[in-house]
Design a protein around this motif. Structure first.
Motif, mmCIF file in Angstrom:
data_model
loop_
_atom_site.group_PDB
_atom_site.id
_atom_site.type_symbol
_atom_site.label_atom_id
_atom_site.label_comp_id
_atom_site.label_asym_id
_atom_site.label_seq_id
_atom_site.Cartn_x
_atom_site.Cartn_y
_atom_site.Cartn_z
ATOM 1 N N GLY A 188 0.823 -1.200 0.000
ATOM 2 C CA GLY A 188 0.000 0.000 0.000
ATOM 3 C C GLY A 188 0.859 1.252 0.000
ATOM 4 O O GLY A 188 2.095 1.189 0.156
ATOM 5 N N LYS A 189 0.214 2.398 -0.163
ATOM 6 C CA LYS A 189 0.942 3.672 -0.198
ATOM 7 C C LYS A 189 0.017 4.787 0.290
ATOM 8 O O LYS A 189 -1.209 4.738 0.099
ATOM 9 C CB LYS A 189 1.432 3.961 -1.606
ATOM 10 C CG LYS A 189 2.239 5.249 -1.733
ATOM 11 C CD LYS A 189 2.836 5.391 -3.131
ATOM 12 C CE LYS A 189 4.010 4.439 -3.329
ATOM 13 N NZ LYS A 189 4.746 4.735 -4.597
ATOM 14 N N GLU A 190 0.631 5.769 0.910
ATOM 15 C CA GLU A 190 -0.099 6.928 1.413
ATOM 16 C C GLU A 190 0.570 8.199 0.902
ATOM 17 O O GLU A 190 1.802 8.268 0.804
ATOM 18 C CB GLU A 190 -0.117 6.906 2.943
ATOM 19 C CG GLU A 190 -0.994 7.969 3.578
ATOM 20 C CD GLU A 190 -1.156 7.752 5.073
ATOM 21 O OE1 GLU A 190 -1.072 8.753 5.830
ATOM 22 O OE2 GLU A 190 -1.336 6.585 5.494
ATOM 23 N N HIS A 191 -0.264 9.214 0.639
ATOM 24 C CA HIS A 191 0.268 10.488 0.134
ATOM 25 C C HIS A 191 -0.348 11.634 0.916
ATOM 26 O O HIS A 191 -1.564 11.684 1.139
ATOM 27 C CB HIS A 191 -0.056 10.644 -1.354
ATOM 28 C CG HIS A 191 0.399 11.952 -1.920
ATOM 29 N ND1 HIS A 191 1.718 12.225 -2.233
ATOM 30 C CD2 HIS A 191 -0.300 13.095 -2.226
ATOM 31 C CE1 HIS A 191 1.824 13.434 -2.717
ATOM 32 N NE2 HIS A 191 0.615 13.998 -2.721
ATOM 33 N N SER A 192 0.502 12.555 1.327
ATOM 34 C CA SER A 192 0.060 13.763 2.009
ATOM 35 C C SER A 192 0.166 14.938 1.062
ATOM 36 O O SER A 192 1.275 15.274 0.594
ATOM 37 C CB SER A 192 0.905 14.019 3.265
ATOM 38 O OG SER A 192 0.590 15.281 3.830
ATOM 39 N N ALA A 193 -0.975 15.571 0.785
ATOM 40 C CA ALA A 193 -0.964 16.734 -0.112
ATOM 41 C C ALA A 193 -0.338 17.940 0.563
ATOM 42 O O ALA A 193 0.292 18.782 -0.106
ATOM 43 C CB ALA A 193 -2.386 17.062 -0.553
ATOM 44 N N ASP A 194 -0.480 18.068 1.882
ATOM 45 C CA ASP A 194 0.075 19.225 2.587
ATOM 46 C C ASP A 194 1.594 19.231 2.528
ATOM 47 O O ASP A 194 2.222 20.297 2.376
ATOM 48 C CB ASP A 194 -0.381 19.226 4.049
ATOM 49 C CG ASP A 194 -1.878 19.432 4.180
ATOM 50 O OD1 ASP A 194 -2.493 19.845 3.174
ATOM 51 O OD2 ASP A 194 -2.431 19.162 5.255
#
Length: 266
Positions: A188-194
């Motif tokens: 899996g992968k997670e992305h933070s736009a901030d």
């Protein structure tokens, strides 16, 4: 003077010839065969007699479809246990107290493909491959409402060898016991736009899986079964958060609904 008449010599022949003729005719008659009574037959030459054609034994009646099969099913993947908890559950970050029941993963959906065979009387074997998503909606919604703008995704997949036993047969309905051993993995992968940053869910680990469940089968046509499969699955190690939580087995409940094709029954 009287003269005695003299008999011819050949007049005595009938008295001698008749017994001889009778004996000769008796000797000339054929001997009856086989001899009457308990007479022993003479040895006869042995001749090979052709063996009668062997008849094939009738095939056993299994009262259920048998042979090679393949199946395709829709999958509902429902993870449970402490392995789905977010590492921040029950902690405080930047004065924000996170709930104890905050989950990182939740239910997902996918598919199952199986290939195997069934034999008389009631046993079978299959190899199945399943793949499904791991829901991240709960965590993403919570993060966006309380922390920062986050997006995430996760998937899991597995390959299992299954031993199958039909425990119940009632007309077109059959109940199947299932047990298997396999291999599972997830990513899996997670992305933070901030922060414009991404990171992988490398705490998801591959490992051995154990599966135990049951299947409900209903024959609708020759060579076609409607199938529902329910399995409990444990993958170990499922996750390893290191100092944040250590290694935890990945427990899940899987429900698959679809069809099995049995070409030999068509």
């Amino acid at each position: 003077m009287m003269i005695e008449a003299t008999r011819p010599r050949f007049a005595a022949l009938p008295a001698v010839a008749l017994p001889l003729l009778f004996a000769a005719s008796t000797a000339a008659q054929p001997v009856p065969w086989p001899p009457p009574g308990d007479a022993v037959l003479p040895d006869q030459p042995a001749y090979d007699q052709p063996a009668p054609d062997a008849t094939d034994a009738p095939a056993p009646d299994c009262e259920a479809p048998t042979g090679f099969f393949m199946g395709l099913h829709a999958l509902a993947y429902i993870p449970f246990g402490s392995w789905i908890d977010h590492p921040m559950a029950g902690t405080t970050t930047y004065s924000v107290a996170h709930p104890d029941d905050l989950d990182l993963f939740g239910p997902g959906g996918g598919a199952v493909f199986e290939l195997g065979g069934k034999w008389c009387p009631r046993v079978g074997f299959s190899v199945q491959v399943d793949v499904s998503s791991l829901g991240t909606n709960e965590w993403v919604d919570y993060a966006n409402a309380n922390l920062s703008s986050v997006s995430a995704w996760a998937v899991q997949w597995g390959v299992d060898s299954m031993f199958l036993v039909e425990a119940v047969r009632a007309g077109p309905f059959r109940l199947e016991g299932r047990a298997g051993l396999g291999y599972r993995d997830a990513t899996g992968k997670e992305h933070s736009a901030d922060y414009d940053a991404s990171w992988s869910y490398d705490f998801l680990k591959s490992g051995i899986s154990v599966r135990l469940g049951a299947g409900w089968l209903f024959s609708v046509l020759d060579g076609l079964d409607v199938v529902a499969l329910t399995d409990f699955v444990m993958g170990f190690p499922g996750v390893d958060h290191g100092e944040l939580g250590g290694a935890l087995a990945a427990w899940s409940f899987q429900l698959a609904v679809g069809v099995r094709f049995l070409p030999m029954e068509l």
